[in-house]
Design a protein around this motif. Structure first.
Motif, PDB file in Angstrom:
ATOM      1  N   ASP A   9      -1.161   9.240  -4.195  1.00 50.18           N
ATOM      2  CA  ASP A   9      -2.019  10.192  -4.884  1.00 50.18           C
ATOM      3  C   ASP A   9      -2.412  11.316  -3.939  1.00 50.18           C
ATOM      4  OD1 ASP A   9      -4.132   9.549  -7.610  1.00 50.18           O
ATOM      5  OD2 ASP A   9      -4.133  11.418  -6.474  1.00 50.18           O
ATOM      6  N   ASP A  22      -5.348  12.674  -4.289  1.00 50.20           N
ATOM      7  CA  ASP A  22      -6.802  12.568  -4.271  1.00 50.20           C
ATOM      8  C   ASP A  22      -7.234  11.625  -3.149  1.00 50.20           C
ATOM      9  OD1 ASP A  22      -9.318  11.808  -6.823  1.00 50.20           O
ATOM     10  OD2 ASP A  22      -9.495  12.198  -4.683  1.00 50.20           O
ATOM     11  N   SER A  23      -7.958  12.133  -2.169  1.00 49.24           N
ATOM     12  CA  SER A  23      -8.349  11.322  -1.017  1.00 49.24           C
ATOM     13  C   SER A  23      -9.251  10.157  -1.401  1.00 49.24           C
ATOM     14  CB  SER A  23      -9.041  12.194   0.033  1.00 49.24           C
ATOM     15  OG  SER A  23     -10.234  12.747  -0.487  1.00 49.24           O
ATOM     16  N   SER A  24      -9.963  10.270  -2.496  1.00 46.81           N
ATOM     17  CA  SER A  24     -10.894   9.214  -2.889  1.00 46.81           C
ATOM     18  C   SER A  24     -10.182   7.941  -3.331  1.00 46.81           C
ATOM     19  CB  SER A  24     -11.822   9.698  -3.996  1.00 46.81           C
ATOM     20  OG  SER A  24     -11.096   9.931  -5.188  1.00 46.81           O
ATOM     21  N   THR A  25      -8.893   8.034  -3.596  1.00 45.68           N
ATOM     22  CA  THR A  25      -8.145   6.847  -4.024  1.00 45.68           C
ATOM     23  C   THR A  25      -7.652   6.010  -2.852  1.00 45.68           C
ATOM     24  OG1 THR A  25      -5.996   7.973  -4.102  1.00 45.68           O
ATOM     25  CG2 THR A  25      -7.378   8.098  -6.071  1.00 45.68           C
ATOM     26  N   TYR A  26      -7.836   6.491  -1.637  1.00 49.86           N
ATOM     27  CA  TYR A  26      -7.388   5.763  -0.456  1.00 49.86           C
ATOM     28  C   TYR A  26      -8.530   4.948   0.139  1.00 49.86           C
ATOM     29  CZ  TYR A  26      -3.148   8.518  -0.797  1.00 49.86           C
ATOM     30  OH  TYR A  26      -1.974   9.083  -1.244  1.00 49.86           O
ATOM     31  N   ASP A  27      -8.209   3.723   0.508  1.00 57.03           N
ATOM     32  CA  ASP A  27      -9.238   2.796   0.972  1.00 57.03           C
ATOM     33  C   ASP A  27      -9.375   2.732   2.481  1.00 57.03           C
ATOM     34  OD1 ASP A  27      -7.901   0.806  -1.619  1.00 57.03           O
ATOM     35  OD2 ASP A  27      -9.835   1.841  -1.690  1.00 57.03           O
ATOM     36  N   TYR A  68       0.810  -1.200   0.000  1.00 61.84           N
ATOM     37  CA  TYR A  68       0.000   0.000   0.000  1.00 61.84           C
ATOM     38  C   TYR A  68       0.854   1.265   0.000  1.00 61.84           C
ATOM     39  CZ  TYR A  68      -4.312  -2.556   0.870  1.00 61.84           C
ATOM     40  OH  TYR A  68      -5.399  -3.382   0.755  1.00 61.84           O
ATOM     41  N   THR A  73       2.298  12.209   0.442  1.00 62.78           N
ATOM     42  CA  THR A  73       2.125  10.803   0.138  1.00 62.78           C
ATOM     43  C   THR A  73       3.479  10.152  -0.107  1.00 62.78           C
ATOM     44  OG1 THR A  73       0.973   9.198  -1.286  1.00 62.78           O
ATOM     45  CG2 THR A  73       1.840  11.164  -2.344  1.00 62.78           C
ATOM     46  N   GLY A  91      -3.639   3.279   0.449  1.00 67.75           N
ATOM     47  CA  GLY A  91      -4.314   3.054  -0.823  1.00 67.75           C
ATOM     48  C   GLY A  91      -3.385   2.412  -1.833  1.00 67.75           C
ATOM     49  N   ASP A  92      -3.916   2.184  -3.018  1.00 65.68           N
ATOM     50  CA  ASP A  92      -3.133   1.499  -4.050  1.00 65.68           C
ATOM     51  C   ASP A  92      -2.091   2.404  -4.704  1.00 65.68           C
ATOM     52  OD1 ASP A  92      -5.993  -0.450  -5.136  1.00 65.68           O
ATOM     53  OD2 ASP A  92      -4.393  -0.928  -3.714  1.00 65.68           O
ATOM     54  N   ASN A  93      -2.334   3.695  -4.716  1.00 67.97           N
ATOM     55  CA  ASN A  93      -1.440   4.611  -5.417  1.00 67.97           C
ATOM     56  C   ASN A  93      -1.069   5.802  -4.560  1.00 67.97           C
ATOM     57  OD1 ASN A  93      -1.564   3.285  -8.121  1.00 67.97           O
ATOM     58  ND2 ASN A  93      -3.717   3.841  -7.935  1.00 67.97           N
TER      59      ASN A  93
END
Length: 121
Positions: free
Chosen positions: A102, A104-109, A31, A49, A98-100
């Motif tokens: 980034d 952008d907060s929406s890319t974090y799980d 991650y 990040t 997250g996977d990348n």
């Protein structure tokens, strides 16, 4: 599943330093990690990040040169060293996975519960 717990927040005078820590548990291998912050009445914003192996880092313009993100994969820890703190850095700081790498907060799980940072003038 990944669990994240932040620590290290507190009250500091302007110009001071704090080091935030994020302890990860569960399936953390692979991650990218990020730090975000949210001040009262404002939207959550990107801070920094770091990639999976720590080879890539990226910072918000507002913190570049003052903050440093790092990670210790063996200890499953992520850090945010914050120097030359300003009152406008006051916020709840969140660790995310997250996977990348980034902004952008929406890319974090996965997200931690946050730790409060208050910088007095």
């Amino acid at each position: 599943q990944v669990q994240l717990v932040e620590s290290g927040g507190g009250l500091v005078q302007a110009g001071g330093s704090l080091r935030l820590s994020c302890a990860a548990s569960g399936r953390t291998i692979g991650y990218a990690m990020g730090w975000f912050r949210q001040a009262p009445g404002k939207e959550r914003e990107f801070v920094a990040t770091i990639s999976r192996n720590g080879g890539f880092t990226y910072y918000a313009t507002s913190v570049k040169g003052r903050f440093t993100i790092s990670r210790d994969n063996a200890k499953k820890m992520v850090y945010l060293q914050m120097n030359s703190l300003k009152p406008e850095d006051s916020a709840v700081y969140y660790c995310a996975a997250g996977d990348n790498s980034d902004y952008d907060s929406s890319t974090y799980d996965y997200w931690g519960q946050g730790t409060q940072v208050t910088v007095s003038s």
